[in-house]
Design a protein around this motif. Structure first.
Motif, short mmCIF file in Angstrom:
data_model
loop_
_atom_site.label_atom_id
_atom_site.label_comp_id
_atom_site.label_asym_id
_atom_site.label_seq_id
_atom_site.Cartn_x
_atom_site.Cartn_y
_atom_site.Cartn_z
N GLN A 120 -25.29 4.63 19.25
CA GLN A 120 -24.01 4.50 18.54
C GLN A 120 -23.82 5.67 17.58
O GLN A 120 -22.70 6.19 17.44
CB GLN A 120 -23.97 3.17 17.79
CG GLN A 120 -23.87 1.96 18.72
CD GLN A 120 -23.92 0.65 17.95
OE1 GLN A 120 -24.26 0.64 16.77
NE2 GLN A 120 -23.56 -0.44 18.62
N LEU A 148 -17.57 11.88 18.53
CA LEU A 148 -16.16 11.59 18.29
C LEU A 148 -15.66 12.27 17.02
O LEU A 148 -14.50 12.69 16.93
CB LEU A 148 -15.95 10.07 18.20
CG LEU A 148 -16.20 9.27 19.48
CD1 LEU A 148 -16.02 7.79 19.22
CD2 LEU A 148 -15.24 9.73 20.60
N VAL A 183 -8.97 9.90 17.86
CA VAL A 183 -9.54 8.80 18.63
C VAL A 183 -9.55 7.54 17.75
O VAL A 183 -10.06 7.57 16.62
CB VAL A 183 -10.98 9.10 19.11
CG1 VAL A 183 -11.54 7.91 19.89
CG2 VAL A 183 -10.98 10.36 19.96
N THR A 231 -10.57 3.39 18.21
CA THR A 231 -11.06 2.29 19.07
C THR A 231 -10.51 0.98 18.53
O THR A 231 -10.45 0.76 17.31
CB THR A 231 -12.59 2.24 19.09
OG1 THR A 231 -13.08 2.03 17.77
CG2 THR A 231 -13.16 3.53 19.66
N GLU A 282 -11.07 -0.70 14.91
CA GLU A 282 -12.50 -0.77 14.66
C GLU A 282 -13.07 0.59 14.23
O GLU A 282 -14.05 0.63 13.47
CB GLU A 282 -13.24 -1.25 15.92
CG GLU A 282 -12.90 -2.69 16.30
CD GLU A 282 -13.64 -3.14 17.54
OE1 GLU A 282 -14.16 -2.26 18.28
OE2 GLU A 282 -13.73 -4.36 17.79
N ASN A 334 -11.64 8.52 14.09
CA ASN A 334 -12.35 9.76 13.79
C ASN A 334 -11.52 10.58 12.79
O ASN A 334 -10.35 10.27 12.52
CB ASN A 334 -12.64 10.53 15.07
CG ASN A 334 -11.38 11.10 15.71
OD1 ASN A 334 -10.27 10.68 15.40
ND2 ASN A 334 -11.54 12.05 16.62
N LEU A 362 -4.68 6.15 26.89
CA LEU A 362 -5.50 4.97 26.53
C LEU A 362 -6.47 4.66 27.65
O LEU A 362 -6.10 4.73 28.84
CB LEU A 362 -4.59 3.75 26.25
CG LEU A 362 -5.27 2.53 25.66
CD1 LEU A 362 -4.41 1.91 24.58
CD2 LEU A 362 -5.53 1.49 26.77
N HIS A 370 -9.88 1.98 28.98
CA HIS A 370 -10.55 0.69 28.80
C HIS A 370 -12.01 0.90 28.42
O HIS A 370 -12.68 1.80 28.95
CB HIS A 370 -10.49 -0.13 30.09
CG HIS A 370 -9.10 -0.60 30.40
ND1 HIS A 370 -8.69 -0.99 31.66
CD2 HIS A 370 -8.00 -0.72 29.62
CE1 HIS A 370 -7.44 -1.36 31.62
NE2 HIS A 370 -6.99 -1.19 30.40
N LEU A 371 -12.51 0.06 27.52
CA LEU A 371 -13.93 0.06 27.14
C LEU A 371 -14.59 -1.21 27.71
O LEU A 371 -14.16 -2.32 27.41
CB LEU A 371 -14.12 0.08 25.61
CG LEU A 371 -13.53 1.29 24.90
CD1 LEU A 371 -13.74 1.18 23.40
CD2 LEU A 371 -14.14 2.59 25.44
N GLY A 392 -12.86 -3.76 24.75
CA GLY A 392 -11.99 -3.09 23.79
C GLY A 392 -11.21 -1.96 24.45
O GLY A 392 -11.24 -1.77 25.67
N LEU A 393 -10.49 -1.21 23.61
CA LEU A 393 -9.64 -0.11 24.10
C LEU A 393 -9.84 1.11 23.20
O LEU A 393 -10.18 0.96 22.01
CB LEU A 393 -8.17 -0.52 24.10
CG LEU A 393 -7.81 -1.77 24.96
CD1 LEU A 393 -6.40 -2.21 24.65
CD2 LEU A 393 -7.93 -1.43 26.45
N ALA A 394 -9.59 2.31 23.77
CA ALA A 394 -9.68 3.55 23.00
C ALA A 394 -8.37 4.32 23.17
O ALA A 394 -7.95 4.63 24.29
CB ALA A 394 -10.86 4.40 23.46
#
Length: 719
Positions: A599, A606, A613, A615, A623, A626, A696, A698-699, A708-710
């Motif tokens: 992490q 990032l 970016v 998230t 969440e 950057n 966008l 998908h995570l 989640g999404l970015a």
């Protein structure tokens, strides 16, 4: 003919007659001994009966006090008139002649003494308090029934100086139950007899009294009754036979009250204790009541329980008759008296020895719980004891004469040495029994083989217990293996006494290097001195501990373990040590560290990107952002993390300047496909517009589940 010559002539007859009389005398002595045992049994029953009657009588009297206690609980301000009325309704003076008085003793603090006296004078103008010496708390006799009780404790008297009563009151207060005082002389009463007081505590209603401190705070006083010991047992003494003496002794054994007090004779009082003669019987029984224990003793001669005289008369008539008859028979053999006497004596001794030996062996064999069966040379059963007859009663009602094996075919074998063997057998009801058989040969006096015998010892219970023990051990081992990596035990000094082997075998750790050592003796566990101090404090306080993590050595490497334990005690509450389980969490700890490192690596990548970016959780909450995203949106991280993306990120079309649906809502409406990137105008926190290119992605986790999404975007600069 002179007497001397007659004695010589009839020497055999006289000797035989004297022997017969001696045997009769011995039999009479044996009967007297049996009668003495019977008399002792009767006296024991009588002592227990009298003790139960005294206990019953004391219980009836104590119930009166419980009734007064309940009246005070219902109304703590119960006045003198109501107190006397309740006791008059109970008619205790007529029902219990050993009763002297009932009184309510109130506990009054020095600060409350004046108000208490003033309050009592409203009810009784003549009331006054007699104080012996100043003290913080007084125990004052508030109400007395009857008022003319012939004792030195009238209403208003302070009994704090009376040690026996004071200790009894304080113990009843602290324990919350009734208690009796030791016996003491009742001064002021006729002839100063011995007496005792039973106290019951009174507390303020609706106040907690779960511990000693709460009971003392809620304590109002105690209601007690004075009894004379003589009247308590006089009615019983009248019922005792004239030649049976009664004695009552306070054993000094109490429920925490005056434990060091020696025992004393309390009835009869002021008389020397009579020692029991050697031929006098003694019986004892205990009398239990709140806080005290008395011993009731009865003394009586054997003659107090008469023996039937007809039996003695018949015994002597039969003894003399048989002695005379045998003397006459032996006298007729005068010509061979020496040989006859020797032969008779030898035969008599042999017969007695053989008969005694046979009777003893027959009794032991018949009463044995083992199955005992003997067979002759043809294999026929010639004897079976009672246990064997009962066991085979359903399948083989008649055992004698049977020549078939009952448990094993080896029963019919001719063996020269004993054989020990186990077998199992199902009875007529289908119950399975396990037996341990002993088969051995039988020989006569000429050492000739005459048959065989079998002893069958039932070991069913032992087998079942052994099987159940094995199952319990297997279950325990399975549960330990499923619930933890290993199980351990420590003694009261926290030294390991036992550890399960599986974990130590897997990691090649010598169990003997652990046994006898404390946990901190094996290594420092990579813990600080403070962490060890906190852990040792838990152990010293005998508290349970959970998830204590430390590092232990395993060969050339180390393991991270998590252990939990709880103390265990014996039946007396004495601390014996700790038991617990341990888990190897080395892999999980390494995985956690690896995830944290990954992490951190992703976050550093990032943070160096020029694109913004963000998230997002699936509900649209931010969440992570950057630095590039923070700069483009002109916002602060502390105010945006955890908020919805719509609060800081709004886009409009580049041509019409109309609001557009966010890529987040588009992605959530079609989770299987990723929205197409697009050029839009971004309205930042200050409503300044900026042409950006946004996309966008998908995570998902390792299982392919969307987590989640970015959102990725950057500014577009037209040339």
């Amino acid at each position: 003919m002179s007497i001397l010559s007659l004695s010589r002539k009839y020497r055999v007859a006289l000797r035989s007659f004297v022997v017969g009389l001696l045997l009769t005398t011995c039999l009479q002595a044996w009967l007297n001994f049996q009668h003495q045992g019977h008399a002792q049994t009767q006296l024991d029953h009588l002592a227990r009966d009298y003790a139960e009657r005294v206990e019953f009588k004391l219980d009836a009297e104590i119930n009166i006090l419980r009734g007064i206690q309940n009246a005070f609980i219902a109304n703590p301000n119960l006045n003198k008139k109501t107190f006397s009325t309740i006791l008059k309704q109970q008619n205790i003076q007529g029902r219990f002649p050993d009763f002297v008085s009932v009184h309510f003793i109130r506990e009054v603090k020095t600060a409350d003494l004046e108000s208490y006296i003033a309050q009592r004078k409203l009810d009784d103008p003549g009331f006054s308090v007699s104080l012996n010496s100043p003290r913080p708390v007084y125990q004052i006799v508030d109400y007395v029934f009857p008022e003319n009780a012939p004792l030195y404790e009238p209403a208003g008297a302070d009994i704090s100086s009376q040690t026996s009563n004071l200790i009894a009151i304080e113990y009843a207060r602290d324990q919350g139950r009734g208690v009796a005082s030791p016996a003491y002389p009742l001064n002021g009463y006729k002839n100063t007899p011995l007496g005792f007081v039973i106290h019951f505590p009174i507390y303020i209603p609706n106040k907690p009294i779960t511990n000693q401190k709460e009971r003392r705070a809620a304590f109002v006083g105690s209601v007690g009754a004075i009894f004379t010991i003589e009247k308590t047992v006089t009615w019983l003494a009248k019922d005792v036979e004239k030649n049976i003496r009664l004695q009552l002794q306070d054993t000094g054994a109490t429920s925490g009250l005056n434990e060091q007090k020696k025992s004393q004779i309390i009835y009869p009082y002021k008389n020397k204790t009579q020692l029991a003669p050697n031929n006098e019987l003694t019986a004892n029984a205990l009398i239990q009541f709140p806080g005290r224990q008395w011993r009731l003793s009865l003394y009586a001669p054997v003659s107090a329980f008469p023996q039937p005289s007809l039996l003695n008369y018949m015994l002597w008539v039969l003894g003399i008759s048989l002695s005379a008859f045998i003397a006459m028979l032996l006298q007729r053999q005068r010509n061979s008296r020496e040989s006859a006497l020797d032969l008779a004596e030898q035969i008599t001794q042999d017969l007695r020895k053989n008969e005694q030996h046979y009777q003893q062996m027959a009794q032991l064999t018949e009463e044995s719980h083992d199955l005992i069966i003997s067979r002759d040379l043809q294999g026929k059963i010639i004897y079976a004891n009672r246990a064997a007859r009962l066991y085979f009663a359903d399948s083989t009602p008649i055992l004698l004469g049977k020549n078939k094996p009952l448990l094993l075919s080896a029963e019919l074998a001719i063996n020269e040495t004993p054989i020990l063997q186990e077998c199992q057998h199902s009875n007529a009801e289908g119950e399975l029994h396990f037996f341990e058989l002993t088969l051995f040969p039988l020989y006569n006096q000429e050492e000739k083989y005459v048959g065989s015998a079998m002893f069958a010892h039932d070991i069913t219970q032992h087998k079942e217990l052994f099987i159940e023990l094995q199952k319990s051990r297997e279950r325990f081992a399975s549960l330990v293996e499923m619930s933890a990596d290993w199980y351990w035990e420590q003694d009261k000094d926290c030294r390991f006494t036992q550890v399960s082997p599986g974990f130590f075998k897997r990691h090649a750790i010598n169990r003997k290097s652990v046994i006898g050592h404390q946990r901190w003796d094996l290594s420092d566990g990579r813990l600080s001195s403070e962490e060890w101090r906190v852990h040792k404090a838990q152990l010293d306080a005998h508290k349970s501990f959970h998830d204590f993590i430390y590092t232990m050595q395993a060969g050339s490497g180390s393991l991270i373990v998590r252990t939990s334990g709880q103390p265990y005690f014996n039946e007396q509450g004495e601390f014996l040590g700790y038991r617990g389980i341990g888990h190897d969490i080395t892999a999980s700890r390494n995985n956690e560290q690896a995830v944290q490192l990954e992490q951190q690596r992703i976050a550093s990548i990032l943070n160096t990107m020029a694109d913004g970016v963000i998230t997002l959780a699936l509900n649209g909450d931010i969440e992570f952002m950057n630095p590039a995203a923070i700069h483009l949106l002109n916002c602060r991280t502390a105010t945006t993390i955890g908020k919805h993306i719509d609060h800081i990120y709004r886009v409009i079309s580049a041509e019409e300047h109309t609001p557009l649906a966010s890529l987040l809502s588009i992605a959530l409406s079609a989770v299987e496909t990723t929205p197409e990137p697009r050029e839009v105008l971004l309205l930042n926190a200050r409503s300044h517009s900026m042409l950006i290119y946004e996309s966008l992605i998908h995570l998902k986790n390792s299982k392919g589940t969307l987590t989640g999404l970015a959102l990725i975007f950057h500014a577009i600069h037209h040339k």
